[in-house]
Design a protein around this motif. Structure first.
Motif, short mmCIF file in Angstrom:
data_model
loop_
_atom_site.label_atom_id
_atom_site.label_comp_id
_atom_site.label_asym_id
_atom_site.label_seq_id
_atom_site.Cartn_x
_atom_site.Cartn_y
_atom_site.Cartn_z
N PRO A 68 -14.51 -33.58 32.59
CA PRO A 68 -13.63 -33.70 33.76
C PRO A 68 -14.29 -33.07 34.99
O PRO A 68 -15.03 -32.09 34.87
CB PRO A 68 -12.37 -32.91 33.35
CG PRO A 68 -12.63 -32.35 31.98
CD PRO A 68 -14.08 -32.49 31.69
N GLN A 69 -13.98 -33.65 36.13
CA GLN A 69 -14.57 -33.16 37.39
C GLN A 69 -13.53 -33.24 38.50
O GLN A 69 -12.81 -34.24 38.60
CB GLN A 69 -15.79 -34.01 37.76
CG GLN A 69 -16.54 -33.54 38.98
CD GLN A 69 -17.76 -34.43 39.26
OE1 GLN A 69 -17.61 -35.57 39.67
NE2 GLN A 69 -18.96 -33.90 39.03
N ILE A 198 -4.26 -23.47 31.84
CA ILE A 198 -4.78 -22.87 33.07
C ILE A 198 -5.95 -21.97 32.68
O ILE A 198 -5.82 -21.09 31.83
CB ILE A 198 -3.69 -22.06 33.80
CG1 ILE A 198 -2.52 -22.96 34.18
CG2 ILE A 198 -4.26 -21.35 35.02
CD1 ILE A 198 -1.27 -22.21 34.64
N GLY A 199 -7.10 -22.21 33.26
CA GLY A 199 -8.28 -21.42 32.93
C GLY A 199 -9.06 -21.93 31.73
O GLY A 199 -10.07 -21.35 31.36
N ALA A 200 -8.60 -23.04 31.11
CA ALA A 200 -9.31 -23.57 29.93
C ALA A 200 -10.41 -24.55 30.34
O ALA A 200 -11.13 -25.08 29.48
CB ALA A 200 -8.33 -24.23 28.97
N GLU A 201 -10.54 -24.82 31.62
CA GLU A 201 -11.63 -25.64 32.16
C GLU A 201 -11.72 -27.01 31.50
O GLU A 201 -12.83 -27.52 31.25
CB GLU A 201 -12.96 -24.87 32.06
CG GLU A 201 -12.88 -23.50 32.76
CD GLU A 201 -14.21 -22.77 32.87
OE1 GLU A 201 -15.26 -23.43 32.78
OE2 GLU A 201 -14.20 -21.54 33.07
N GLY A 202 -10.59 -27.60 31.19
CA GLY A 202 -10.58 -28.95 30.64
C GLY A 202 -11.07 -29.06 29.21
O GLY A 202 -11.32 -30.16 28.72
N THR A 203 -11.18 -27.94 28.51
CA THR A 203 -11.65 -28.01 27.12
C THR A 203 -10.52 -28.28 26.13
O THR A 203 -10.77 -28.54 24.96
CB THR A 203 -12.34 -26.69 26.69
OG1 THR A 203 -11.38 -25.62 26.79
CG2 THR A 203 -13.54 -26.39 27.56
N LEU A 204 -9.27 -28.18 26.61
CA LEU A 204 -8.11 -28.38 25.72
C LEU A 204 -7.28 -29.60 26.12
O LEU A 204 -6.30 -29.93 25.45
CB LEU A 204 -7.20 -27.14 25.74
CG LEU A 204 -7.83 -25.80 25.35
CD1 LEU A 204 -6.81 -24.67 25.49
CD2 LEU A 204 -8.39 -25.85 23.94
N THR A 465 -14.39 -33.45 21.80
CA THR A 465 -14.79 -34.40 22.85
C THR A 465 -14.49 -33.87 24.26
O THR A 465 -15.02 -34.40 25.23
CB THR A 465 -14.06 -35.75 22.68
OG1 THR A 465 -12.65 -35.53 22.69
CG2 THR A 465 -14.45 -36.45 21.39
N MET A 466 -13.63 -32.87 24.38
CA MET A 466 -13.20 -32.43 25.71
C MET A 466 -14.12 -31.35 26.28
O MET A 466 -14.08 -30.20 25.84
CB MET A 466 -11.77 -31.87 25.63
CG MET A 466 -10.70 -32.85 25.17
SD MET A 466 -10.56 -34.29 26.25
CE MET A 466 -10.28 -33.48 27.82
N ASN A 467 -14.90 -31.72 27.30
CA ASN A 467 -15.79 -30.77 27.96
C ASN A 467 -16.51 -29.89 26.93
O ASN A 467 -16.44 -28.66 26.98
CB ASN A 467 -14.99 -29.89 28.94
CG ASN A 467 -15.78 -29.60 30.22
OD1 ASN A 467 -16.90 -30.09 30.41
ND2 ASN A 467 -15.22 -28.80 31.10
N PRO A 468 -17.23 -30.53 26.01
CA PRO A 468 -17.79 -29.78 24.88
C PRO A 468 -18.86 -28.76 25.31
O PRO A 468 -19.53 -28.96 26.31
CB PRO A 468 -18.41 -30.88 24.00
CG PRO A 468 -18.62 -32.03 24.91
CD PRO A 468 -17.53 -31.96 25.94
N ARG A 469 -18.96 -27.73 24.53
CA ARG A 469 -19.90 -26.62 24.76
C ARG A 469 -19.65 -25.86 26.07
O ARG A 469 -20.53 -25.17 26.56
CB ARG A 469 -21.35 -27.11 24.68
CG ARG A 469 -21.73 -27.50 23.23
CD ARG A 469 -23.23 -27.52 23.03
NE ARG A 469 -23.87 -28.55 23.82
CZ ARG A 469 -23.96 -29.82 23.45
NH1 ARG A 469 -23.44 -30.22 22.30
NH2 ARG A 469 -24.56 -30.69 24.21
#
Lengths: 474, 474
Positions: A68-69, A198-204, A465-469
């Protein structure tokens, strides 16, 4: 594979919303400081929550990585993809409606792609304030602000981005939509899910919309720049201001002499408001929703007169009008661009308990002097939050000659992070983790905390798959 | 089985810290309103985080249910065990050290069993304010306050319990200890775990300690009670006060004529400060950390004079001294005990967007009149948060004659919850879910949200030993 992904994205979002031409795609593949880059099969611009849902469901089913961007203003490599190439970059820019401005309820509901400055404007049009304010506000998107729990210059009064959220709409990794958009001030019905995203940077999951708090529009402001010989005096004065004006102190910024000089040197239309250049500078702003700027300025001036007579404040400049106020803030707001011109600045976004700021600065300067004598310590920070942008500034020439830049950078950073950590501080105060700080997560965080984060990541995104690593170390 | 559990608890916490005598155990098995009760093998009083860890590890290994209890002041049956009998009730009262008061950092670190009023006192001793304040503050414990995300009378300025937390220490279901005690204002290093435990009512782990925010101690207060003919005027005036004094408005309470009269009738040492009894009453309090009470009171009086001349405020009483201030608050603080004496009050802890309060009250009164003509609507609430305690008051005699009390109560509640839900409101604003509101969770919450809560519960407590059948519906 790549062609299948592109076709699927076109079917979901429409031909015009999927970019594949290398020239069109290029600006989305590199961050604005040109330090992080990657590749993707395409860039998609969804125009509705349902499109986000459909594309995540597709990517989940086909094990396609999703990056995500928002406004691509991350300084941690959090907004560009990795080098896999068979991934999808989802840019939220076209999901940018302001869904509701509700002045009586002091709330606004916005989509993830809204530019922060546009939300601020919409609030002002309704005679309200949306207090989140930071350097990139003209281009960053609220979805990115929330996903990184952005900070900025108003945190001392209004809190971080997290504190401004009443509700969220989120699309989960498998495409399910959680509609948690609410505008209530109190709601104790079950687990607090919004703060996980909030604060998970799109990883969840991907935040697609948010209900945010508005505040009364200030009718009065008072702004001053204070000069100190010593950072101890600067901090004790700042704490005293917090004690005196807790409801009105909206800005409390600390600037070192080195940073002050860099800003004055490189930024157009800045000038030194002091006769002598101080060692430490504090920028103070008060705001109130009743009374006049004149009255508020008088209260600040009275307070500063006492502080000056006590000998703590060396000099003070109080803004007499809006232009003078803008001139003082211009020095603060110009630091990022000025630092880029000055040299190679290795920036650290640390926080310590507020009263430990002088200790941190003392120990950090000592460590730089000993191990990196070619670095100049440059400090600018949100003093009220204990948040310092501590910069080791090298000349461009010196840095060009450094052999292993990455290793040097990492070693220097860890010297500073160790000092912060020993004070109960953090290596990432307001910029987040992104790709950059994953090694620090593993090094500095509690083992149980890392285990919990890993298990939450697996729960929300079992196929990774979500913003991996990003964010969570393996 | 029961004997094994008791032996294990004695081995972990010591003989004196485990109660089994029916007489000793009894007060812990029933809530203070005598509406919820249960049984347990024993009551344990751990004295350290390590003891909590050891006892949870034991219970997890042996599939023994654990019911955490603080001051046992829940109104939702959240603090008493179920009827299984082979469970352990863990009372945190002996884990009650104040670990650190850090005035320069505006923070305090306390253990879960600290009484709220003791934390307030410790803050005042350090010339600081801990703003959480509610009726049960003399007996409730901070662990319970955090586990239910308690609200109270200062939320309009300082937020809910959640907003006052900097860090937590939590023992997980399997006995692992998460040390998330921090005192930083900014820390964006990974997922926000603390907000998962806050408001989870002990279903995901037991909060054993917390680092909390302190604020400057107010040096000035101004308090007034305002009279209105109409609730619309009361709310519009309240919203206007929020707009005028956002940094200073610390209390904004709404009281209906019926509640006002009940409080004056039953509570000792209360008297009506108005010549005529108003239809609606608003209690306003401002606080500031600089200036005098006289100056702040003058500002409030000036504002009220204008409002009075505009004809919105029917009458106003401004406290001229500390005694008068206490007298006005006494009326507000006496409502709970007075309501118990008056009759059988079916209380509802709803919230709606603030500006919808008059709509809610209008529709709710209409519904009561139509379906429950023997009920008197009694309203007291935290207006600034849109949070109303809406009470259907029956006489003791009437209620004694009601056949199926539980059914009547549930049906009446759902009439009111339906009205709130249609306005984007909630059936539980500040009291939490406990055992009481689990059916409402299933009825009123979004399906995806319930799924997420269930999966989080399974992740943190796979064996379902932590406060089972509370909060999350099956």
């Amino acid at each position: 594979m790549k062609e299948d992904i592109i076709s699927a994205m076109r079917a979901i979002a429409g031909e015009a919303s999927v970019l594949t031409d290398p020239h069109d795609v290029a600006p989305h593949m590199i961050d604005w400081r040109k330090r992080h880059s990657g590749t993707a099969a395409c860039v998609v611009f969804p125009r509705s929550t349902e499109q986000v849902s459909a594309l995540l469901a597709y990517c989940n089913e086909h094990r396609v990585k999703v990056f995500p961007q928002g406004g691509n203003t991350s300084v941690c490599g959090g907004s560009v993809p990795d080098h896999d190439g068979n991934s999808v970059l989802v840019n939220l820019a076209k999901l940018n409606r302001i869904r509701e401005v509700n002045a009586p309820n002091n709330s606004i509901t916005v989509e993830a792609g809204c530019i922060l400055a546009d939300i601020q404007s919409a609030a002002l049009d309704a005679d309200r304030l949306f207090p989140l304010s930071l350097g990139a506000e003209g281009s960053c998107q609220i979805g990115g602000n929330l996903s990184t729990n952005a900070g900025g210059t108003n945190v001392v009064r209004f809190g971080n981005a997290r504190d401004l959220v009443l509700g969220l709409e989120v699309v989960l990794a498998d495409g399910r939509i959680w509609n948690g958009l609410r505008t209530l001030r109190k709601n104790n019905s079950g687990y607090d899910l919004k703060n996980l995203f909030i604060g998970a940077e799109g990883t969840l999951g991907i935040v697609t919309a948010a209900s945010l708090k508005l505040y009364p529009k200030p009718s009065a402001r008072a702004t001053a720049m204070l000069a100190f010989d010593d950072v101890k005096d600067a901090v004790s004065q700042g704490l005293s201001l917090q004690g005196q004006f807790p409801g009105e102190l909206v800005g409390l910024e600390l600037i070192s002499r080195s940073e002050f000089e860099i800003s004055l040197k490189h930024a157009a239309k800045t000038r030194n408001p002091f006769e002598a250049t101080p060692e430490w500078i504090v920028l103070v702003e008060l705001a109130a929703s009743s009374g006049t700027s004149e009255a508020l300025t008088e209260r600040l001036t009275d307070y500063l007169r006492d502080a000056f007579e006590e000998g703590v404040v060396r000099d003070a400049v109080v803004a007499a009008n809006e232009q003078q106020r803008a001139d003082l803030w211009k020095i603060r707001h110009s630091v990022t661009e000025s630092n880029v011109r000055e040299g190679m600045g290795l920036t650290h976004d640390i926080a310590v308990p507020t009263y430990r700021i002088p200790d941190f600065i003392g120990q950090a300067s000592e460590a730089l002097k000993q191990h990196y004598p070619d670095a100049t310590p440059v400090v600018v920070g949100h003093m009220g939050d204990g948040n310092l942008h501590y910069i080791a500034m090298f000349s461009h020439d010196y840095w060009a000659a450094v052999d292993d830049k990455q290793k040097t950078q990492l070693e220097l950073s860890h010297v500073l992070y160790d000092i912060a950590a020993a004070m109960g501080g953090t290596f990432s105060a307001e910029h987040g983790i992104g790709a950059l700080h994953v090694p620090e997560m593993a090094k500095y965080k509690d083992a149980v905390e890392i285990e919990l984060m890993q298990s939450i990541k697996r729960l929300f995104d079992p196929l990774d798959t979500m913003n991996p690593r990003r964010v969570v170390p393996n």
